[in-house]
Each structure stands twice: as structure tokens, then as C-alpha cells.
Design an enzyme around this catalytic site. Structure first.
Site, PDB file in Angstrom:
ATOM      1  N   VAL A  27       0.833  -1.200   0.000  1.00 34.40           N
ATOM      2  CA  VAL A  27       0.000   0.000   0.000  1.00 34.40           C
ATOM      3  C   VAL A  27       0.869   1.252   0.000  1.00 34.40           C
ATOM      4  CG1 VAL A  27      -1.717   1.308   1.303  1.00 34.40           C
ATOM      5  CG2 VAL A  27      -1.920  -1.176   1.134  1.00 34.40           C
ATOM      6  N   CYS A  42      -4.281  -9.729   3.855  1.00 30.60           N
ATOM      7  CA  CYS A  42      -4.110  -8.506   4.639  1.00 30.60           C
ATOM      8  C   CYS A  42      -4.756  -8.663   6.018  1.00 30.60           C
ATOM      9  CB  CYS A  42      -4.717  -7.307   3.922  1.00 30.60           C
ATOM     10  SG  CYS A  42      -4.513  -5.754   4.835  1.00 30.60           S
ATOM     11  N   HIS A  57       2.164 -15.989   2.052  1.00 34.30           N
ATOM     12  CA  HIS A  57       2.971 -15.231   3.008  1.00 34.30           C
ATOM     13  C   HIS A  57       3.150 -16.098   4.249  1.00 34.30           C
ATOM     14  CE1 HIS A  57       3.473 -11.253   5.500  1.00 34.30           C
ATOM     15  NE2 HIS A  57       4.502 -12.076   5.622  1.00 34.30           N
ATOM     16  N   ARG A  92       9.176  -5.777   2.022  1.00 32.83           N
ATOM     17  CA  ARG A  92      10.002  -4.757   2.690  1.00 32.83           C
ATOM     18  C   ARG A  92      11.423  -4.683   2.138  1.00 32.83           C
ATOM     19  NH1 ARG A  92       9.962  -6.406   8.629  1.00 32.83           N
ATOM     20  NH2 ARG A  92       9.628  -8.467   7.697  1.00 32.83           N
TER      21      ARG A  92
END
Length: 320
Positions: free
Chosen positions: A13, A110, A177, A233
């Protein structure tokens, strides 16, 4: 879309807008996900060809707000990720953009309260029938590739069972994930539980979690058996993570991101957020550079702060 042996930019995002996706691709990303966009919001958009930029924009009707921007250079690798909790609504939203992207992905991972309260993201993990309805509705009615991204459930058995149900919908790949809903980013990703999913499926699995160096791409593939690897990240902090020759100094990557943000007229909030994330990782927002980013109100301010005034003026003059 081919999903084996790919390096993948994860959906993030306010980070995964056009300039950052193109930057990641230049450094070696094979597939680039855009930031998650909620179906309700996208249904308020209209498709606009931006001849000045050479882009296709999806603009919220009655406003100048660009919700999603793409360009021909990324047509074969960009993935539009959607947040949804309703099959028909998801289809209507997907129909608006499906001819301008390589694939449509449904966010089922999410863990943020906004997604959970709306029945989206990780809330879908406990609703396998709804997952089946959404994925089969999209696959039945679209020519575009349809996939989804999940995170781990409470037990490896539950995760494998859900993954198998997803595979039966006919999707060509599944991103996993390696964290559970309650896990925080600082908690180690559970590569062994991703491996359980890989072993249970015949379709490619894209492993995601704790990839911070180029060498980690091989490490997670070896540990999980995954077909491809996704990074979030690690790429946000330095997009050159995708480069086999090694990372470029972050200051150079940051400067190239600034130039691309100017060139593609990126939303200032997105640009500031991404720059702040880079600076917080390598430096400090309390230092002059960080404070300068916080004070910026527009792209011209960003250009001045980063010594790119001449480039900004050149780009702007070409648009007129």
C-alpha cells in the site's frame, strides 16, 4: 503469465505505484504487483488515456484522483491486486482493468482491521466457499489470469486444506505469506509451513516472507521448494534487491525513484510515504533529509530536496 523461477515485487500500500513498479523491474523484478485497491473504490473509476504521460489512468469519477496508473512498458508483468468480499462486485471491478494488466490477484492475506472489518483480506481465509465463489466467478468470465495471495492459517493442516481448495478453482499459481494473522513483521516467517503447501500442490507456489538480500531468493526457494519468490520490505527499502550483481547504494536507488516519481507524476502522498520508509530504514526521519521529506507539499518540493530541480523543470516543460 509464467509463474516459475520468477522474482516478484509484492503488493504494498502506497508503495507499489507505477514509478516503484518500473524501478523494481529495471533492477530485475519479473512480476510486479500494484498496491491493493478495494473493489468499492475502483467501481467509482473510469478509464482515461493520459496522452501527456503515455499512461492509462483509472480516475475516480468527478475528481482528479488517480486510483491506478499503468503504462505499456509494464503490460506483460503488472498484477492488479484487489480487495473484495463479493464475487460479482469483484468481477465488475476486474472488468474495468483486465485488458490493461497481465493478471488480477485477490488479496486474501491482509490482516489490517480495515480489511478484516470489511470481510476482505485475511477475513476470507475462514470463508472457503466465498473464496471459491470469487475465484471461479472471475476465472469463468475473464480472459485475464486470476490468482490470489494468502497467509498461513492457525495450523499447517488448515493452510494446506485451504490451498488445495484454491488449487481446485483452476488458478495457475498461489502466493503464500509465511506469517499468520496475529504475527507481526518482526516475527520470523515460517518457511517450513510454506514448504507444506508446496508439497501439497501441483501449481506453482510463490513464497513470501523474510527476503532482505538477493541471496535470500535462493535460500527461501531451497527451504520451501517454491517455484518463485515474492519480496515486500526488502524491495521497499532498496529496489535493487532484485539485481544479481548486488545492491546499488540506497541513496542512488532513492534518487532514481524520485526521478521516476517526477516523470510519471506520482501521487505526492505515495512518493513521500515511500521515501520515508527508505529513510527510516537507512537513516532517520529526525535528520534534515527526513524532516525535508515530511515538509514537502508537491513534486517540485521533492525535486528541490533531492537536487532534481532541472530534471523536474525539463519533464514539466515536455508535458505542456
Amino acid at each position: 503469465m509464467e509463474y516459475r523461477d520468477k522474482l516478484v515485487l509484492a503488493p504494498m500500500v502506497r508503495v507499489g505505484t507505477l514509478p516503484f513498479r518500473l524501478l523494481a523491474a529495471e533492477y530485475g523484478a519479473d512480476i510486479t504487483y500494484g498496491e491493493e485497491i478495494i473493489d468499492h473504490k475502483f467501481l467509482k473509476c473510469e478509464r482515461v488515456v493520459n496522452e501527456s504521460l503515455g499512461t492509462t489512468d483509472f480516475v475516480e469519477k468527478g475528481t482528479d484522483s488517480v486510483v491506478f496508473r499503468t503504462c505499456p512498458q509494464e503490460r506483460g508483468r503488472v498484477v492488479f491486486q484487489m480487495g473484495t468480499s463479493h464475487a460479482v462486485r469483484a468481477l465488475k471491478a476486474a472488468e474495468i482493468v483486465c485488458h490493461d494488466v497481465a493478471a488480477i490477484d485477490i488479496n486474501m492475506g491482509c490482516p489490517k482491521s480495515f480489511s478484516l472489518s470489511g470481510g476482505m483480506g485475511a477475513a476470507l481465509l475462514s470463508k472457503p466457499e466465498l473464496i471459491h465463489d470469487i475465484l471461479t466467478t472471475l476465472r469463468r468470465n475473464l480472459d485475464t489470469t486470476v490468482t490470489c495471495k494468502i497467509r498461513l492459517l492457525n495450523t499447517p493442516k488448515d493452510t494446506v486444506e485451504l490451498a488445495r481448495r484454491i488449487e481446485k478453482t483452476g488458478v495457475p499459481a498461489l502466493a503464500v505469506h509465511g506469517r499468520k494473522i496475529k504475527d507481526r513483521p518482526r516475527d520470523p516467517a515460517k518457511w517450513d509451513e510454506i514448504a507444506d503447501v508446496v508439497s501439497a500442490l501441483s501449481i506453482p507456489v510463490i513464497a513470501n516472507g523474510d527476503v532482505f538480500e538477493y541471496e535470500d531468493f535462493k535460500r527461501i526457494k531451497d527451504a520451501t521448494g517454491a517455484a518463485s519468490v515474492m519480496v515486500a520490505r526488502g524491495a521497499m527499502w532498496n529496489a535493487s534487491i532484485f539485481c544479481a550483481k548486488g545492491k546499488t547504494p540506497w541513496e542512488e536507488v532513492k534518487r532514481e525513484y524520485v526521478r521516476k516519481s517526477i516523470l510519471w507524476d506520482n501521487d505526492i502522498k505515495s512518493t513521500k510515504h515511500t521515501l520515508k520508509e527508505m529513510i527510516m530504514h537507512y537513516s532517520c526521519l529526525e535528520l534534515p533529509e527526513g524532516k525535508g521529506v515530511i515538509k514537502c507539499d508537491n513534486s517540485a518540493d521533492i525535486a528541490r530536496l533531492n537536487g532534481e530541480e532541472d530534471y523536474y523543470n525539463f519533464v514539466v516543460s515536455k508535458r505542456k
